[in-house]
Design a protein around this motif. Structure first.
Motif, mmCIF file in Angstrom:
data_model
loop_
_atom_site.group_PDB
_atom_site.id
_atom_site.type_symbol
_atom_site.label_atom_id
_atom_site.label_comp_id
_atom_site.label_asym_id
_atom_site.label_seq_id
_atom_site.Cartn_x
_atom_site.Cartn_y
_atom_site.Cartn_z
ATOM 1 N N ASP A 45 46.630 34.144 42.730
ATOM 2 C CA ASP A 45 47.053 34.840 43.944
ATOM 3 C C ASP A 45 47.468 36.279 43.616
ATOM 4 O O ASP A 45 47.262 37.185 44.420
ATOM 5 N N GLY A 46 48.021 36.481 42.422
ATOM 6 C CA GLY A 46 48.334 37.854 42.033
ATOM 7 C C GLY A 46 47.060 38.601 41.689
ATOM 8 O O GLY A 46 46.823 39.713 42.151
ATOM 9 N N GLU A 94 43.655 30.105 42.504
ATOM 10 C CA GLU A 94 44.671 29.106 42.192
ATOM 11 C C GLU A 94 46.006 29.691 42.605
ATOM 12 O O GLU A 94 46.585 30.509 41.902
ATOM 13 N N ASN A 118 49.708 30.015 43.660
ATOM 14 C CA ASN A 118 51.060 29.466 43.478
ATOM 15 C C ASN A 118 52.147 30.411 43.995
ATOM 16 O O ASN A 118 53.339 30.193 43.776
ATOM 17 N N VAL A 147 53.215 33.131 43.015
ATOM 18 C CA VAL A 147 53.927 33.955 42.024
ATOM 19 C C VAL A 147 52.977 34.403 40.916
ATOM 20 O O VAL A 147 51.862 33.907 40.802
ATOM 21 N N TYR A 148 53.470 35.360 40.128
ATOM 22 C CA TYR A 148 52.776 35.744 38.906
ATOM 23 C C TYR A 148 53.296 34.829 37.806
ATOM 24 O O TYR A 148 54.334 35.079 37.224
ATOM 25 N N GLY A 149 52.567 33.764 37.538
ATOM 26 C CA GLY A 149 53.053 32.822 36.534
ATOM 27 C C GLY A 149 53.161 33.440 35.150
ATOM 28 O O GLY A 149 54.214 33.409 34.522
HETATM 29 MG MG LIG Z 1 49.919 33.024 40.787
#
Ligand SMILES: [Mg+2]
Ligand SMILES: Cc1ncc(C[n+]2csc(CCOP(=O)(O)OP(=O)(O)O)c2C)c(N)n1
Ligand SMILES: Cc1ncc(C[n+]2csc(CCOP(=O)(O)OP(=O)(O)O)c2C)c(N)n1
Ligand code: SF4
Ligand code: SF4
Ligand SMILES: [Mg+2]
Lengths: 351, 623, 623, 351
Positions: A112-113, A138, A140, A142-144
């Motif tokens: 998403d980022g 994918e 989520n 956030v920036y995992g």
């Molecule tokens: Mg992400």
């Protein structure tokens, strides 16, 4: 983590697909993601889908940007070529490669980022071009890989572990893709494996860009109370708009969903997508309705999943470019280098 | 690419006081006024008379209305660089006419629109000669018909072609041929334009008994030559080099390169059977996308390129580093314009040398080619693709606005006969043989260039994973210090391999030379003319090394070591190549003397002459 | 920032065979296993005992599961750089334990999880000493309660703290204090962790009669010092420098700089009355946006900065050129990591020197600052903003992963007492005075720095138009060659002004030095320690110049000219600073001898010693 | 072309606005655009709007990217500060400047290439942030300054002078902005001066991002038969969705549109936008309807103009950031530099 091909398949291998290849031929390296990361579940479904569709692994090109999600192409289809580029620019690399060799089956994995923040520009223009590509986000929120900052898909009011709240309008990649003329737009949830695999199989058959936004919880940074991308939240709020089944052209029965009050959408290659309503009336070929449903779902805090919009008939990118549609990589010299006379002709016009 | 003609070719002057085939004529007009056609006709007419000629368009960064100057230089010696001194001035732009004349040097011959009254008291200069022409009145004669009214703005330009033809002895027949060529023989348009030329001829014949002492006389120095822009030549080079993917984003002065490529492909790359194209050209959304697409295509195995200018290169920096580290072939044309930033988009500069050579973060270095003429744009396009695929790395081709967008007299392009060098690629059969011993990033040949495979190769053992993150010889993810060092050391060695593969310099030595000139790209013209002047007029013979590519190769290194003093001529402020030379030759770094011109105009010989002479004085003083 | 302590401070060893306060201890764990707390407790315990200490975390570019090594170095001499040689090894990671031991040097003391059976036949090395501990068993004792079960993974780490404390003589009381500090006094957690330490202590006491000969003894060399990461120090520096706008995009290893800035501002920049913030921090969508926002804010008159790493700088290149040409203040922190491309995001490098110094197309050059310690991160943040506003240009502050993300023992930060230097800004009154004589880009003071006005200034004559295209002294659009040259020549002179304004070098000379060492940033630690070794152990005294900023200033130039041979130590492959030095000092370019370490690990003293000695041999041979 | 301030105003000047300033104080340098370029018409309306709204010129900040359109800020409000940045990145510069000094009134001018092609990423994120900014896209469907290549707003089937046809889905910046949560989304036509000026006045009053897509024909490269952005085409296809009038807070009558079957939308500052239907029922505060109308207009080949969507209540960017909302440029030293004690406190936590 490893691009080293597993040992060549042995004919002894029991279950195989229509190419006679066992599942092992579609597997990848060992994942280095966190235990329980949604991304690993998606990886599994990608393997299943390519196996079931019987795509020759060596004809697959895998693309990704940067992020935990973007690492996953190393964890499936080791027999396929991988291109893990820079952050947010996966679409361009995929475009160049698949235009150079349209005979490849392209799959891109992003986050998403990688897609909605830094990469939204290339996302927008990719969708407009309808490049044949399975594009998985994918998602989520956030920036995992950089430890959990909000991304552009984080919902208003969602909180981070620290407690801070997101205030910015999230980008809904599905309604955005539809707005931009997308031809295959789907949303799923890494927890909904069956639906995800079916969507992936259909996407592989689709001859345009397939945008698949998959809610994929980050167990380390965004799986807490207050997150709207946690397993718990997604499970509770997932709302499939239909049951979906897919019959590739090379099969003829569709066990799961017998005909009946169903809608079939045929693909140019003869494959068929079959939808069965689940209470609400949802027509995945009606753009305006699809958009409205998605927008309304936000207010209702529903996560609509399924193939939200579909238009398999639209021509793909190479066709629009007027190219031959075959590989431009190894054309014979006499095709790519015009004749001596041709050069003379051109130069004469310069005299 | 010698720029000096034999005396035979050069022809000879006639009656004294008259200069033959050696002058600069400048036409001052407004942008978008359609003077290009007239200017090319004028230039072509001289060209067709066998006289070496060049045309330089000095235009503003807008579409319509701002001042534009087109300079035509004729030189029996074959000097086609920019000349500082203007001999004949045609003032068609009321906005600038007065200033144009004010700034003209003594002895200039000025053709102008009569009603501008440049000769009125207070304005008139008695050190210039005036040729007033009532262009506005004249044009009405042939465009009286209402349907012609809006053609006037265009047609009026053809009248000065006629005037100049009469005043300078240009054969009107040649102008007619040129017009037919320009207007692709559209009968009515041709007739109208020809009549305009005639109008000018007759007016000048009737009103100017005394002609301009700068004359054109037939010679035979242009036979077989072309008049072409560097961008078109480069585009044609890409076609014949087998480029099959082009991704680009428009930017002055590079747009016409890809646009020409599109046009050439529409003619030369259409599959007879299907009518489909054997090429894919993508107009990307920006330069980051263009270079990303080019890398993707190069990775897939196609010959792919993009063309841009400084701002585009800056934007591409991240992905160019990816190409370097993942070792993907790519060709990047940088048609340089004046920076920094947006700078002067319609002026010329060699300002991106360091940016391209050292492009991107971390340790990265890239081969850079320097074509100096349209024919080199054509041939180096081919060399660039061979180099990119041989070295498996992005290769820059640096031209500039002067070369890319101006009209150049060029030698014909040689038909490429050599096969394409597609570099080290393993096909399915080859993969079978090498199997597990193969490593995508392993140096098996000692030249630091590894073997690659292409996606889609029908083999269970051919695949590898390309990544911009750390990797070992097998292309597997690795954070091991030894793997990293091993890999980047190989990349450094690969760059040394490049030294032997980039185009060799063009070296011209002169007996008794006390020093050398080193230059690249379009500086060639000012340098070689200045060098002749220095030898002929000042008794200062100089050797000359025209650098054609980076990294520095053995021939250039040897030449440099042979010289005690080396004038490095560049069209940028910071003498960017000198930075690289000093780094490469620390023990003799002091020998490099920068000569710089960076005002946005093409380098002229006078700049070189003055700089060399003043340096000699200085060192003479020193002792 | 001297790195050598007086003998008094250094304390003294005790009984022979035992090494006091001089060792490296490495803990091998898995990423995300929560060992950080234990490691910091261990490090702090030693720190609290007054012993100089440093901690370096070697972690993978993933979030959980991959191997991680944390190295604690204690040095009575105050050497806090990386030491190649490990003396004590704690193996907590089954994945790597065997390899860790295999690669350990003879004499290493190994603490490990008993059930790994590292001493089993075939594995056992008899040149290392083993201390097997049943961590897994022990931890259960204190985490028997089901609600504790999932704490085991974390708590087990605290046990080795206890074991090491006993084996090396670390005062458990200090560990308790450190734990309380780490866990911000959360009672239950503290108790649990303390009991885990106790468990380790008791086990070691009971089972290892012979202790490790590397011991910790109290000294008083850390009083008043801090333990802090460079990124936090830089962030705090920005707060006290009056930065009011921060735009950033996350990237390892720079993210924690802006995240610390946010945290500090939440504490220090809140308007008491309204509860609103006197700062704006924007998490941008990418680096192109970050730098665009920073320029916008700087143009509006705010002190604005961004922080990123190599890939971000590459992306910013176009807009940084805009900042240079339009002369807008901006501060850009580049916390360098290993390139090219994505490279090794969790390893350290000084690979962006050329990229930053020559950033963007056209002729552009930028000031670059090189902090070498947390306190310099703090102070140079302030200097960077002063410099940026004084010079009206983007200023780079280059740190690296080692400085930015590791735990450093640091001097306390000096409270800034000087007023902020906001540079040359005309307010409404001043504009009234200068009126039409003012030109945004006119050099009226001879330092090539013009005066600017800020949007919103209440004056009819204050406005000007900022553009990246050609402009004259009045900031009006211009394509005139003279305007362009005039402007870029001034920019070049402004860069010379910068030479006198950037932070001066730190120079340490030694009597009898035959040559000099020149280094910057974190190379300081390996260099100064190596320099001491060279003098003490090899009788090779060397002068030392620690460069603190570019462009090269007069002091550095003088120092360079004084030395016949200059070892330039860098943590990159291409000795990037050497390229700049050779360009700046052509006549003595041969004096620079590159010493490079570029394996992603912080520079160690041994590398410097070996390089200098081998060079001496070489030159000795030569004659 | 010139940023040189005109001579100071003379009180003798006849007509003035509420600040007592004559129109001249709002004018700019001489345009260097082609004769008849739509952009020059828009420039005029910008001058009128700022004059009518009585905004102090020195409190205005002008931003633009690169393109013919992006040159226009040099042709209005010479008394205001201008920032002509790089191509496609105007939003970032505007964001930084207006966050640093929220007391400025910001206006950004861009082109369809500058915004929809290279700049779409920054456009998307700007809209999400709702930065107070009047954002004008001078939309001619081509890259004027580089001689007429198609931009991302070119319609499918539109032809260039050369004859080549655009095949890619155009980006409708208005529906896109609404999709992304835009709070003021309008479309106009440089030929519809009255409407444009009203929209601009309202946009100046709006305390969020105002996206104004203005069809602005390129007379040199895109005004031919076959163009869908020509004067002729726009005149024939423009379809206002309503008459719109604006009463700024400092006025109280709305001459043009008397109340009646009208809809009033109040602004927080007391200004009012008044809409009168023109046959079709169009509610500019109904997001879904607005989107549908815009999408349907494509099929009908209508160019819908007017204020297509409006939500004046939503908080602006600085507010969301939790900043004071006042200028951060010249805060007193004791405000920006915490006390010695504060530093000690922080350092203590590091010991
Ligand atoms: Mg992400
Ligand atoms: C140009 C650039 N900027 C920043 C980064 C740092 N970075 C790496 S991954 C990432 C975000 C990844 O987020 P997402 O795409 O959502 O992937 P996830 O890790 O959440 O799966 C960032 C900012 C980078 N690698 N390159
Ligand atoms: C980075 C970069 N790429 C390309 C260009 C060249 N360029 C200048 S203006 C422009 C397009 C302008 O189109 P648009 O925004 O529609 O403005 P218009 O001229 O049509 O008003 C381009 C591609 C540039 N200046 N900078
Ligand atoms: S950090 Fe989050 S996204 Fe990344 S691997 Fe771990 S769980 Fe998955
Ligand atoms: S080229 Fe087109 S857009 Fe540019 S100024 Fe001319 S008419 Fe306007
Ligand atoms: Mg446009």
């Amino acid at each position: 983590m490893s691009a080293q091909p597993p040992a060549p398949s042995t004919p002894a291998a029991p279950k195989t697909n229509r190419l006679g290849l066992p599942k092992a031929e579609y597997e990848g390296g060992k994942s280095t993601l966190c235990l329980g990361c949604g991304h690993d579940v998606i990886t599994k479904q990608v393997i299943n889908a390519f196996y079931e569709m019987g795509v020759p692994p060596y004809q697959v090109a895998k693309f990704s940007g940067i992020g935990c999600s973007s690492k996953t192409p190393a964890y499936f289809l080791n027999r396929a070529w991988g291109f893990n580029g820079v952050h947010g620019r996966m679409p361009a690399a995929a475009t160049g490669a698949l235009v150079a060799n349209p005979e490849l089956t392209g799959i891109g994995v992003s986050g998403d980022g990688d897609t909605a923040s830094i990469g939204i520009g290339q996302f927008v223009h990719l969708v407009r071009r309808n490049l044949p590509l399975v594009y998985i986000v994918e998602d989520n929120g956030v920036y995992g890989l950089t430890k959990g900052q909000f991304s552009a898909t984080a919902d208003v009011g969602a909180t981070r572990k620290k407690g801070d709240v997101n205030e910015f309008v999230p980008i809904d990649l599905c309604s955005l893709a539809i707005e931009l003329g997308g031809t295959f737009v789907a949303r799923s949830f890494s927890g909904d494996m069956k639906q995800l695999q079916t969507i992936l199989e259909a996407a592989i058959a689709h001859k345009g860009t397939s945008i698949i936004d998959v809610i994929s919880p980050c167990v380390t940074f965004n799986d807490h109370e207050g997150s709207t991308k946690s397993y718990k939240y997604a499970k509770e709020h997932e709302t499939p708009v239909h049951d979906v089944g897919f019959v590739p052209y090379f099969e003829d029965t569709l066990a799961e969903i017998p005909a009946g009050d169903t809608k079939d959408v045929p693909f140019p290659d003869g494959s068929v997508l079959r939808f069965r309503g689940v209470g609400r009336d949802y027509d995945p070929t009606d753009k305006e309705k699809a958009l409205r449903s998605i927008h309304e779902s936000h207010a209702r805090q529903e996560i609509l999943t399924g193939i939200l919009y579909l238009n398999p008939a639209k021509p793909g990118f190479s066709e629009v470019l007027g190219a031959t549609g075959t590989s431009l990589v190894n054309l014979p010299l006499d095709v790519v280098r015009p004749s001596r006379e041709a050069l003379e002709r051109v130069m004469e016009s310069m005299r | 690419m010698s720029s000096v003609l034999t005396e035979a070719q050069a022809g000879t002057g006639s009656s004294s006081g008259v200069v033959v085939n050696d002058f600069s004529l400048q036409v001052a007009t407004a942008n978008g006024s359609g003077s290009q056609t007239a200017n090319s006709v004028l230039m072509r007419s001289i060209f067709q008379m066998g006289v070496p000629v060049s045309g330089k368009n000095l235009f503003p960064s807008n579409i319509q209305g701002l001042p534009t100057w087109f300079t035509i230089r004729a030189s029996k010696h074959g000097y086609i660089g920019r000349k500082r001194e203007i001999d004949v001035l045609v003032c068609m732009n009321p906005e600038t006419a007065e200033e144009d004349v004010r700034e003209a040097r003594a002895g200039t011959h000025v053709v102008y629109e009569k009603k501008l009254g440049l000769e009125n008291p207070g304005k008139k200069r008695d050190d210039v000669t005036y040729y007033p022409v009532p262009f506005a009145e004249l044009v009405v004669k042939i465009t009286a018909a209402p349907e012609h009214a809006k053609l006037r703005k265009l047609i009026v330009n053809m009248i000065y072609v006629g005037v100049v033809a009469d005043l300078m002895g240009i054969d009107p027949a040649e102008s007619e041929i040129a017009i037919a060529k320009q207007l692709k023989g559209k009968k009515k348009a041709v007739d109208l334009n020809v009549s305009a030329v005639k109008l000018g001829l007759d007016y000048a014949a009737a009103n100017f008994p005394v002609k301009i002492p700068y004359r054109v006389e037939r010679m035979n120095a242009t036979a077989g030559k072309l008049i072409v822009e560097g961008n078109a030549a480069a585009a044609l080079g890409c076609v014949f080099a087998g480029a099959t993917v082009c991704a680009w984003y428009p930017i002055t002065p590079s747009s016409s390169l890809c646009e020409s490529f599109i046009d050439f492909c529409d003619e030369l790359r259409v599959d007879a059977a299907t009518g489909k194209k054997n090429v894919a050209v993508i107009q990307a959304e920006d330069e980051i996308a263009s270079i990303g697409m080019v890398l993707g295509a190069g990775w897939a195995g196609a010959r792919a390129f993009t063309s841009t200018s400084g701002p585009g290169i800056s934007l591409m920096s991240e992905i160019i580093g990816l190409g370097y580290y993942t070792e993907i072939p790519a060709v990047i044309f940088d048609v340089q314009r004046v920076g920094p930033s947006t700078g002067l988009p319609t002026r010329t500069m060699q300002g991106d040398v360091l940016l391209c050579y050292f492009n991107s973060h971390g340790d990265a270095k890239h081969p850079v080619l320097f074509p100096a003429s349209p024919e080199e744009c054509f041939t180096m396009a081919g060399e660039a693709f061979d180099l990119a695929e041989r070295l498996q790395t992005p290769v820059f081709v640096l031209t500039d606005l002067d070369l890319g967008m101006n009209n150049w007299m060029s030698d014909a392009f040689p038909y490429p006969t050599a096969p394409l060098d597609r570099g080290k690629v393993l096909d399915a059969a080859a993969i079978e043989k090498v199997k597990d011993t193969w490593g995508r990033y392993r140096d098996v040949d000692g030249d630091a260039i590894p073997w690659r495979t292409l996606p889609g190769t029908n083999s269970p053992a051919g695949a590898f994973f390309t990544r911009g993150s750390g990797h070992n010889e097998k292309a597997q993810y690795s954070e091991k210090a030894t793997d990293y060092v091993n890999n980047v050391d190989r990349l450094a060695r690969k760059f040394d391999t490049a030294r032997t593969l980039v185009p060799k310099p063009e070296i011209q030595d002169r007996p008794g030379a006390f020093a050398g000139l080193l230059a690249y790209g379009t500086s060639h013209y000012g340098v070689s003319e200045g060098r002749d002047k220095l030898a002929a007029d000042f008794g200062v013979p100089l050797d000359y090394c025209r650098l054609r590519g980076l990294p520095i190769g053995p021939e250039t290194a040897a030449w440099i070591r042979r010289h005690e003093r080396i004038y490095v001529v560049e069209q940028n402020r910071d003498s960017q190549l000198v930075t690289i030379l000093r780094d490469e030759f620390p023990e003799i770094a002091a020998r490099f003397v920068p000569i710089r011109q960076y005002n946005g105009l093409p380098l002229d010989a006078t700049t070189v002459v003055e700089a060399v002479l003043s340096d000699r004085e200085k060192s003479a003083k020193k002792g």
